[in-house]
Design a protein around this motif. Structure first.
Motif, short mmCIF file in Angstrom:
data_model
loop_
_atom_site.label_atom_id
_atom_site.label_comp_id
_atom_site.label_asym_id
_atom_site.label_seq_id
_atom_site.Cartn_x
_atom_site.Cartn_y
_atom_site.Cartn_z
N UNK A 1 0.64 -1.14 -0.09
CA UNK A 1 -0.25 -0.17 -0.04
C UNK A 1 0.77 1.22 -0.08
N UNK A 2 1.84 1.26 -0.83
CA UNK A 2 2.77 2.40 -0.93
C UNK A 2 2.17 3.51 -1.78
N UNK A 3 1.87 4.60 -1.16
CA UNK A 3 1.39 5.84 -2.05
C UNK A 3 2.25 6.32 -2.82
N UNK A 4 1.80 7.30 -3.82
CA UNK A 4 2.53 7.95 -4.82
C UNK A 4 3.59 8.76 -3.91
N UNK A 5 3.19 9.59 -3.03
CA UNK A 5 4.19 10.41 -2.38
C UNK A 5 5.12 9.61 -1.62
N UNK A 6 4.63 8.58 -0.89
CA UNK A 6 5.79 7.83 -0.11
C UNK A 6 6.66 7.12 -1.06
N UNK A 7 6.22 6.80 -2.43
CA UNK A 7 6.95 6.08 -3.42
C UNK A 7 8.17 7.21 -3.71
N UNK A 8 7.81 8.20 -3.78
CA UNK A 8 8.88 9.15 -4.32
C UNK A 8 9.91 9.58 -3.43
#
Length: 363
Positions: free
Chosen positions: A176-183
């Motif tokens: 459940x890695x969000x886009x902002x956390x992925x960045x």
């Protein structure tokens, strides 16, 4: 060891024989039912082991806890693989946290699906286990798939990554890695210059993460495997990703199954710059003939390419025809999967007779 007869007596006898073989340092057992007696034998083996894999084993609650208690004394372990079958309760995961803190020699750690976090308590388990990994400075491969660690867990992990200077593989699928956390994760991975495999499938990554990849991945000169399947990357993100791919000279395998957008033409074209590419997965994206035609242009430059997956897309006979022509100069290529595209049964049969490496079936 894998045996068909996994009766309690056979497992106990086998482990007893292994215990007598004093030179054994690596033990890989799969799918055994571990009686309490068998567990006791494994505990006697543990101090001498450098590598332990106990995937898909079944334990009693007492045996499971005894094993985790014993792991706290296994400071010499270099390779540890456990999985969902362990069914951690609170006592077990607390023991595992303490064990990880003592495993300063650990180089390979596989804990896929080992926890089923839910609610606030589940998040605390994730954070505690990650905290137990802070001193694993020799880690080279780590797999934490299915933890559902979400933003809090990724934030904790990004604080640890700079200490993992020798990291070569990281797998964080189904987290459940969000886009902002992925960045932020990609930015933290910038310090892992030896990274060879990056697995981020089945998350919530999008254009922000892809844009960061364009900045970070070019510095990863050893990256050979990239898996971004089942995410939410849009057209803008795919353009960023194509720029990143152009700089991945060591790339051998890329998986972009169901990434969220069908505009994969630029990504396909970028593979021209990956001379060692072997495996390309672009299935379930609804991409059309433009992607197939770009791949056809790339094929003569990819001498090591053995497999292309284009299943469940919108490739028509025109796209397949372009691939057939390109295949004449690609002796290494073994299969192009084209199941569930816009090709009729008669067309598929005709193409298969022309080129046996085209596969229009589901297998």
């Amino acid at each position: 060891v894998g045996i068909k007869d996994s009766s309690v007596s056979v497992v106990e006898e086998l482990l007893h024989v292994i215990l007598m073989s004093t030179s054994i340092q690596c033990l890989n057992l799969s799918g055994f039912f571990m009686s309490d007696a068998a567990t006791q034998t494994v505990m006697k083996l543990l101090p001498r082991l450098r590598s332990l894999s106990m995937s898909h084993c079944v334990w009693s609650a007492a045996g499971r806890l005894q094993l985790f208690e014993a792991l706290k004394k296994c400071s010499a372990l270099e390779d540890l693989c456990l999985d969902a079958a362990m069914q951690l309760n609170e006592d077990c995961w607390r023991c595992l946290v303490k064990a990880l803190r003592n495993m300063n020699s650990l180089q390979i750690l596989e804990l896929n699906e080992i926890i089923k976090p839910s609610g606030e308590s589940g998040a605390d388990v994730v954070l505690d286990l990650l905290a137990g990994m802070e001193e694993l400075t020799q880690i080279q491969e780590i797999e934490l798939g299915g933890w559902r660690m979400a933003d809090r867990g990724i934030q904790k992990l990004t604080g640890i990554l700079p200490a993992w200077k020798d990291l070569r593989k990281i797998s964080l699928s189904k987290n459940v890695v969000s886009d902002s956390s992925g960045e932020k994760l990609l930015e933290a991975l910038r310090t892992c210059s030896h990274l060879e495999e990056l697995h981020l499938s089945s998350n919530l990554l999008g254009d922000l993460t892809a844009a960061r990849m364009a900045l970070v991945l070019p510095s990863m000169s050893h990256l050979s495997v990239l898996d971004l399947s089942e995410n939410r990357i849009g057209n803008k993100g795919l353009l960023s990703l194509s720029k990143a791919i152009m700089n991945l000279k060591s790339l051998r395998k890329i998986q972009l199954t169901s990434v969220g957008d069908s505009e994969l033409g630029a990504v396909a074209a970028s593979l021209r710059h990956c001379p060692f590419i072997q495996d390309v997965g672009l299935g379930w994206n609804n991409c059309g003939d433009d992607v197939a035609q770009e791949l056809a242009k790339v094929l003569p430059f990819c001498h090591d390419l053995t497999r292309i997956d284009l299943e469940c897309n919108s490739v028509s006979a025109a796209g397949v025809e372009a691939l057939v022509k390109a295949l004449r100069s690609c002796p290494a290529l073994q299969v192009i999967r084209l199941w569930k595209n816009k090709v009729s049964l008669n067309e598929a049969q005709g193409f298969s007779q022309m080129e046996r490496r085209l596969n229009f079936s589901s297998t």
